[in-house]
Design a protein around this motif. Structure first.
Motif, PDB file in Angstrom:
ATOM      1  N   ASP A 127       0.814  -1.205   0.000  1.00 57.57           N
ATOM      2  CA  ASP A 127       0.000   0.000   0.000  1.00 57.57           C
ATOM      3  C   ASP A 127       0.850   1.258   0.000  1.00 57.57           C
ATOM      4  O   ASP A 127       0.365   2.353  -0.296  1.00 57.57           O
ATOM      5  N   ARG A 128       2.132   1.145   0.337  1.00 63.48           N
ATOM      6  CA  ARG A 128       3.062   2.266   0.261  1.00 63.48           C
ATOM      7  C   ARG A 128       4.474   1.701   0.128  1.00 63.48           C
ATOM      8  O   ARG A 128       4.726   0.546   0.480  1.00 63.48           O
ATOM      9  N   VAL A 129       5.367   2.519  -0.393  1.00 63.20           N
ATOM     10  CA  VAL A 129       6.731   2.032  -0.593  1.00 63.20           C
ATOM     11  C   VAL A 129       7.404   1.848   0.769  1.00 63.20           C
ATOM     12  O   VAL A 129       7.138   2.618   1.708  1.00 63.20           O
ATOM     13  N   PRO A 130       8.247   0.839   0.920  1.00 59.33           N
ATOM     14  CA  PRO A 130       8.916   0.610   2.216  1.00 59.33           C
ATOM     15  C   PRO A 130       9.856   1.758   2.568  1.00 59.33           C
ATOM     16  O   PRO A 130      10.615   2.245   1.723  1.00 59.33           O
ATOM     17  N   ALA A 131       9.793   2.174   3.824  1.00 56.43           N
ATOM     18  CA  ALA A 131      10.612   3.302   4.277  1.00 56.43           C
ATOM     19  C   ALA A 131      12.039   2.889   4.578  1.00 56.43           C
ATOM     20  O   ALA A 131      12.972   3.687   4.465  1.00 56.43           O
ATOM     21  N   ASP A 132      12.244   1.640   4.983  1.00 53.62           N
ATOM     22  CA  ASP A 132      13.599   1.178   5.308  1.00 53.62           C
ATOM     23  C   ASP A 132      13.692  -0.301   4.976  1.00 53.62           C
ATOM     24  O   ASP A 132      12.726  -0.929   4.524  1.00 53.62           O
ATOM     25  N   GLN A 133      14.858  -0.877   5.223  1.00 59.46           N
ATOM     26  CA  GLN A 133      15.079  -2.262   4.859  1.00 59.46           C
ATOM     27  C   GLN A 133      14.245  -3.217   5.700  1.00 59.46           C
ATOM     28  O   GLN A 133      13.829  -4.279   5.213  1.00 59.46           O
ATOM     29  N   MET A 136      11.047  -3.441   4.072  1.00 62.26           N
ATOM     30  CA  MET A 136      11.222  -4.166   2.812  1.00 62.26           C
ATOM     31  C   MET A 136      11.252  -5.674   3.050  1.00 62.26           C
ATOM     32  O   MET A 136      10.635  -6.447   2.329  1.00 62.26           O
ATOM     33  N   ASP A 137      11.966  -6.085   4.100  1.00 65.22           N
ATOM     34  CA  ASP A 137      12.038  -7.514   4.400  1.00 65.22           C
ATOM     35  C   ASP A 137      10.671  -8.063   4.799  1.00 65.22           C
ATOM     36  O   ASP A 137      10.308  -9.193   4.430  1.00 65.22           O
ATOM     37  N   THR A 138       9.929  -7.267   5.546  1.00 65.40           N
ATOM     38  CA  THR A 138       8.582  -7.687   5.939  1.00 65.40           C
ATOM     39  C   THR A 138       7.679  -7.822   4.702  1.00 65.40           C
ATOM     40  O   THR A 138       6.920  -8.786   4.564  1.00 65.40           O
ATOM     41  N   LEU A 139       7.784  -6.850   3.805  1.00 62.19           N
ATOM     42  CA  LEU A 139       6.987  -6.887   2.570  1.00 62.19           C
ATOM     43  C   LEU A 139       7.367  -8.086   1.712  1.00 62.19           C
ATOM     44  O   LEU A 139       6.496  -8.783   1.178  1.00 62.19           O
ATOM     45  N   LEU A 140       8.666  -8.361   1.622  1.00 59.79           N
ATOM     46  CA  LEU A 140       9.113  -9.489   0.806  1.00 59.79           C
ATOM     47  C   LEU A 140       8.617 -10.811   1.371  1.00 59.79           C
ATOM     48  O   LEU A 140       8.209 -11.708   0.616  1.00 59.79           O
TER      49      LEU A 140
END
Length: 808
Positions: A127-133, A136-140
């Motif tokens: 729903d939004r771009v990841p703010a930090d790594q 990003m890892d959670t999204l992946l």
């Protein structure tokens, strides 16, 4: 008739020039409006079962193969910054006119259970771009928990990610697609430069556009090269800029008329049609050489320019017509196929060759009539001692070393037959592209990471409404997907069964372990949600028709070539029939892969048929000329041997049988047989002039025609060899193989044909041969059409200098 025509041409030369100029302007206008062909296919007739199945599939599930795929390589994509750039790239691409939608790991969705409405709703995973790594890892991890996308949008084992770009199918059949592809390429390059991530682009729309761009780039280059090489040869032959420019002007006008005819007939420029211009140039220049040599010879005989020009038409018109007709036959027989692509090429090539004959017969005598008589330096090409020595060698060899000629020919033929046994039928969708082309490199990336990008569709008709969603059908589809997974050539399949699994996982809160078909317990709770999602908003609409009777299983495959593809589809067909009872289901294998396979096989079969008819028609034309079965056999032997040699070379050098290589045989036969026609016509004339002295007639005929054969062959060899520098494999093969065939045909007509006539002697001679049904030479006089070396007698003192036309 020809004498009457010659008089009319020279008496009405101004009117004819004006008429030709007006027609050229008209055809030039039509030629300027000819467009490139952007539509894929055209190989199969509309009545073919594969074509019918494919059209039915398109009507049911819309366009096939309208996806451009963008691949990102490496783990670096999964940093917060780069993944955000990947997301923005997709959004940027979606804003391009002609791009309908995009689909990637950054743009995928999931189903969410909505208990209040008893339905599933679609929600973006990101729903939004990841703010930090960490985000990003959670999204992946969340993306990897959705098995529906595994193998479809990412390959976890190779760290490769894929973005699907769905293009507007209608726009991509027009010129507008070039701008779309260019804009898409610019944005992808900008992403790669900004992130340092290596990207790849492929898909049928992308490959089609890149191929078309290469065609458009090569067309003017090859036309210019053909004009330059032929002009250079003309300058070397005649040592006259005037002659060179006149000849090039005639063939240029013929090219304009050919493309104008293309516009009038509503044809478009395809890869095959792109060779029309250089083809007309290459086959046209020998016509000009033939006519100008005859004009110079006639002028040397009596010193009367107008009489010489008149006799060029009256005494050469029929011979030139027959040789051009046999050349055209090699192309005309393509019109008896049911392939639109070949039919269009056959008609335009035939029109171009015959228009060239007509224009050369009109324009060359008329244009030369306005110029002063040729000067001694213009006639110097008639003195050619080095060529005389070559001709004398040919005469000596054919007269004294016939056993050696037969031995070499027999050995070569035997080797050729061995090579023919090693020939293979093989075509690929990207055959025409050079090996170092980036398009091929990108295609290999997708084949190694996602098994390919060529669409294969398996359509299952359950024969009853709602049958696509029954347990029995879904279980069979899963079994089919497991079968497909066992093939290394096929990508991850996707079907209505996967959509059902996806909904079950969504019902249980996205638990990956619940990614499976529904059991009886699941149905009690989930069916109400499925009914709520069964309308236009349901994801199942991409996999089943409106009646739920027909469903599809979509898979991508590598470009493995027609031989392996035929074997793969044959094995798959057997396995499909074992899974789906043919009595209860109708399962069709279709898609671009199948259409291409069937189209290539169909085209090769039709080209073999067209070659057969080319031989039949050429034999019929030669029968009209020579009226002797035994002479026909002797004439065909030296012209069939080059075809065998070329086929044998294809076998030894692993050049496969495919449409582009099969084109060679009909084209080369039509051109090469001209040499035999000239030789035998001259031989028959010499028989009359020598009182049926067979040996002397063969020697004289060899001396007379050898130079003409060598001159025209040099032009043809130089012209066709230019195609060998094409970036397209098909056009390159056409050029190289045709050059080889014509070179061997020149040698066999110069050495084998006279040797056979000397050896068989009276056994092939008949009264019918000496009294043909159709004459192409004035046999009441020693015309010496092909003689290019003559003593220059002093012109007659009373020879008229004006425009007096010979009325004889």
């Amino acid at each position: 008739m020809w004498a009457w025509l010659a008089n009319r041409v020279l008496r009405n030369r101004i009117a004819i020039l004006i008429g030709v100029a007006l027609c050229t302007v008209f055809f030039g206008y039509r030629a300027a409006r000819v467009e490139m062909s952007y539509k894929h296919g055209g190989l199969l007739p509309r009545t073919d079962s594969a074509y019918v199945d494919y059209e039915r599939f398109l009507r049911t599930f819309s366009e096939d193969g309208n996806v451009i795929v963008v691949g990102a390589e490496g783990r670096a994509l999964y940093t917060a910054e780069n993944f955000a750039a990947w997301y923005e790239l997709g959004n940027d691409l979606r804003r391009i006119h002609g791009i309908d939608s995009i689909f990637s790991e950054a743009h995928l969705f999931e189903l969410v259970r909505d208990d209040s409405l008893k339905r599933f709703t679609v929600r973006r995973v990101m729903d939004r771009v990841p703010a930090d790594q960490a985000e990003m890892d959670t999204l992946l991890a969340r993306i990897r928990s959705l098995p529906f996308y595994e193998g479809l949008l990412y390959n976890d084992s190779t760290d490769a990610s894929l973005m699907m770009v769905f293009v507007n199918a209608a726009l991509f059949n027009t010129e507008g697609r070039t701008a779309v592809v260019n804009a898409l390429g610019d944005r992808i390059d900008a992403f790669a430069e900004a992130t340092g991530i290596r990207t790849h682009v492929s898909g049928l729309p992308w490959i089609r556009v890149k191929s078309t761009q290469l065609v458009k780039g090569e067309m003017p280059i090859f036309m210019g090269l053909s004009l330059f090489v032929c002009g250079l040869l003309l300058l070397l032959f005649f040592r006259s800029w005037r002659v060179t420019w006149i000849c090039l002007g005639v063939v240029a006008v013929s090219v304009i008329w050919s493309f104008g005819a293309m516009g009038l007939l509503g044809y478009r420029i395809t890869i095959l049609q792109s060779v029309i211009a250089p083809l007309v140039i290459v086959t046209g220049v020998p016509n000009c050489v033939f006519l100008i040599n005859a004009y110079h010879y006639e002028y040397v005989r009596h010193g009367n320019k107008i009489k010489a020009l008149q006799r060029v038409i009256s005494r050469i018109g029929a011979a030139a017509f027959m040789t051009n007709a046999t050349t055209a036959v090699g192309f005309t027989t393509f019109c008896i196929t049911n392939s639109d692509t070949l039919i269009e090429f056959g008609w335009i090539a035939t029109i171009g060759i015959m228009v060239l004959w007509a224009l050369s017969m009109l324009l060359i005598p008329i244009i030369f009539s306005f110029f002063p008589p040729p000067k001694p330096r213009h006639l110097s090409h008639l003195d050619r001692r080095w060529l005389d020595r070559a001709v004398e060698w040919i005469v000596t060899i054919s007269r004294e070393r016939r056993p050696l000629i037969y031995s070499i020919t027999t050995l070569g033929t035997v080797l050729a037959c061995i090579g023919i046994l090693r020939m293979k039928d093989e075509s690929r969708i990207v055959d025409d592209l050079p090996e170092d082309n980036p398009v091929l490199a990108d295609l290999r990336f997708f084949e190694s990471n996602f098994k390919g990008v060529m669409p294969l569709e398996i359509v299952v008709d359950t024969k009853k409404k709602g049958g696509a969603l029954t347990d029995a059908t879904l279980k069979r589809i899963v079994k089919l997907e497991d079968t497909l997974a066992a093939y290394p050539e096929f990508s991850q399949a996707i079907s209505i069964a996967d959509a059902v699994k996806f909904t079950k996982q969504a019902f249980y809160g996205g638990n990956p372990e619940k990614y499976a078909l529904l059991n009886s317990t699941d149905k009690t709770f989930i069916l109400p949600y499925l009914e709520g999602a069964s309308g236009k908003e349901g994801m199942a609409r991409a996999f089943i028709d409106s009646t739920r009777q027909i469903t599809r299983v979509t898979v991508q495959m590598a470009d493995v070539g027609t031989t392996r593809m035929d074997d793969l589809l044959g094995r798959l067909r057997t396995q499909v029939d074992s899974i789906f009872d043919p009595g209860k289901y109708v399962v069709t294998l279709t898609g671009t892969c199948v259409v291409f396979l069937k189209g290539s096989s169909y085209l090769v079969e039709n080209l073999i048929t067209s070659l057969f008819w080319a031989i039949v028609i050429i034999v019929a034309l030669m029968a009209l000329l020579f009226n002797s079965f035994r002479i026909l056999v002797v004439a065909l032997i030296p012209n069939m041997i080059p075809l065998l040699f070329t086929a044998g070379l294809m076998g030894f050098f692993h050049i496969p049988i495919k449409p582009s290589t099969m084109l060679v045989f009909g084209i080369a036969l039509g051109i090469a047989v001209d040499n035999a026609i000239h030789f035998l016509a001259r031989y028959r004339l010499e028989l009359k002039l020598t009182g049926n002295d067979l040996h002397k007639s063969v020697d004289l005929a060899t001396r007379e025609v050898s130079v003409g054969i060598i001159y025209t062959s040099v032009v043809l060899l130089a012209g066709f060899s230019l195609f060998g520098f094409s970036h397209f494999g098909g056009i390159r093969a056409l050029g190289v193989l045709t050059t080889i065939t014509l070179l061997i045909a020149m040698l066999t007509n110069l050495l084998v044909l006279p040797s056979l006539l000397l050896s068989l002697n009276k056994r092939i001679m008949s009264k019918a041969f000496q009294e043909p049904l159709l004459e192409i030479m004035d046999e009441e006089d020693d015309i010496e059409l092909m003689e290019l070396k003559l003593d220059r007698p002093t012109p007659e003192p009373d020879a008229p200098e004006g425009d007096e036309v010979d009325e004889r």
